[in-house]
Design an enzyme around this catalytic site. Sequence first.
Site, PDB file in Angstrom:
ATOM      1  N   ALA A  12      52.654 -37.940  22.230  1.00  0.00           N
ATOM      2  CA  ALA A  12      52.167 -36.712  22.866  1.00  0.00           C
ATOM      3  C   ALA A  12      51.916 -36.930  24.351  1.00  0.00           C
ATOM      4  CB  ALA A  12      50.876 -36.255  22.178  1.00  0.00           C
ATOM      5  N   THR A  84      60.622 -43.340  24.686  1.00  0.00           N
ATOM      6  CA  THR A  84      59.933 -43.236  23.397  1.00  0.00           C
ATOM      7  C   THR A  84      59.573 -44.596  22.801  1.00  0.00           C
ATOM      8  OG1 THR A  84      62.147 -42.954  22.439  1.00  0.00           O
ATOM      9  CG2 THR A  84      60.837 -40.967  22.781  1.00  0.00           C
ATOM     10  N   HIS A 348      30.616   2.257  10.338  1.00  0.00           N
ATOM     11  CA  HIS A 348      31.353   2.544  11.564  1.00  0.00           C
ATOM     12  C   HIS A 348      30.495   2.377  12.811  1.00  0.00           C
ATOM     13  CE1 HIS A 348      30.836   6.456   9.143  1.00  0.00           C
ATOM     14  NE2 HIS A 348      29.676   6.168   9.680  1.00  0.00           N
ATOM     15  N   ALA A 365      25.762   4.564  11.378  1.00  0.00           N
ATOM     16  CA  ALA A 365      26.692   4.554  12.508  1.00  0.00           C
ATOM     17  C   ALA A 365      25.947   4.372  13.822  1.00  0.00           C
ATOM     18  CB  ALA A 365      27.485   5.855  12.537  1.00  0.00           C
ATOM     19  N   TYR A 372      20.690 -10.271  22.912  1.00  0.00           N
ATOM     20  CA  TYR A 372      20.775 -11.115  24.111  1.00  0.00           C
ATOM     21  C   TYR A 372      19.850 -10.574  25.189  1.00  0.00           C
ATOM     22  CZ  TYR A 372      23.016 -13.760  27.931  1.00  0.00           C
ATOM     23  OH  TYR A 372      23.267 -14.600  28.991  1.00  0.00           O
ATOM     24  N   SER A 408      16.843   7.789  12.599  1.00  0.00           N
ATOM     25  CA  SER A 408      17.985   7.861  13.507  1.00  0.00           C
ATOM     26  C   SER A 408      17.525   7.924  14.952  1.00  0.00           C
ATOM     27  CB  SER A 408      18.828   9.094  13.189  1.00  0.00           C
ATOM     28  OG  SER A 408      19.374   9.006  11.902  1.00  0.00           O
TER      29      SER A 408
END
Length: 454
Positions: A12, A84, A348, A365, A372, A408
């Site tokens: 390699a 090689t 969703h 949803a 963070y 909600s």
Amino acid sequence: MDRATVSLIVLAAGQGTRMNSDLPKVLHPLGAAPMLHHALRAGQSLEPERVVVVAGHGAEAVAKAARAFDESIEVVVQAEQLGTAHAVAQAAPLLADAPGEAVVLYGDTPFIRPETLERMLDLRSRHAVVVLGFEATDPGRYGRLVTRGEELDRIVEWKDATDEERTISLCNSGVICAEAGLLLALVSEVGNANAAGEYYLTDVVALARVRGLSAGVAICDEAETLGVNTRAQLAEAEAEFQKRARAAALEDGVTLTAPDTVFFALDTFLGRDAIVGPNVVFGPGVTVESGAEIRAFCHLEGCHISRGATVGPFARLRPGAELAEDVHVGNFVEIKNAVLDEGVKVGHLTYLGDAHVGEHTNIGAGTVTCNYDGVMKHRTEIGAHAFIGSDTMLVAPVTVGARAMTASGSVITENVPAEALALGRARQVTKPGMATRLMEMFRAAKAAKKKEAP
């Protein structure tokens, strides 16, 4: 043959100038993994006792990639690329007393099949040296294998071949195996009296013949010997890899509704009766258990999906996503470093990161785990059978207890006890007739601006 006595040498060291890249050639991605890993994986099937990677250009990066595949891999550096045989010679100090067989592979030749290597080792019972060859559709500048009956007489590089030898279609792949001590001894005798002034590994065949030893050829399909030296060849290799991966998945009992649009990584695992829809991309580290379904246009990496789970369409699972049985992740959902227990529903428009969600909880949803703070990540814990209302912002670190609910539109900044309802939004204020008055004010202001315009 005792596979514990196999040593693997992977070359390699090449710079890959035709790739026109700062990245070492063997580290270019193929199936979402460094090309080098493909060669190592093929060699790993032999259960080698030792693996030595010979690095050169970008040696530090190559060594890091090799050890990411297997920490036990040893790396040596070929400071000058002199051919090689010279590359193999760099491994000699590590393998001087190695018992058993030595197999030489190439980091830029990713498609050698494990069964091909097994056949080479089987041929070792009849020949001291075994070379892997192929019948080339267009022999071009490949080295030619010159045979006498069933035995290999010598290998001739294109630059040194006669016109007659150039008509031979049996070509050299470069892969070779022999008893380890013999191979290293032969390599030490290789000279560089040739057109390129290089030390060719191919010369070991003629040197073995001088000793009165037999050499043989194992023949493989030409596709296995595909080498990568240019971006065009890399694209060709990617197409070949995906073709193989799709065929293997179908053979293993996976349903691919549009196979040509599904893209695999080297380590993708799909269980039997898994279903994969069109335009799905698997990055590294994905396991999909039997009976799970990945719907159209999903992107997955570093995740585990259990039986009966459904993902997508248009979902993204990132590293650390763990979906238990019968979890549903719907459209436009992103999950990262989060564990979803059995039966969780995330329908969703949701982001779950650095979180744990208990069984049979429903995530509405627009829910976001705000994980963070600009410096550190924080975790969100949601208990079993909870109900998270649509458009809930969960500001981590925060815990929502079992069977709790959030209203909600709430912004949840404090822990919610089990079975409690949390509302974290301003109270609605309704003012009758105000909408009409506001619209009249806005229209009047707009008309006034038009009159003032020059």
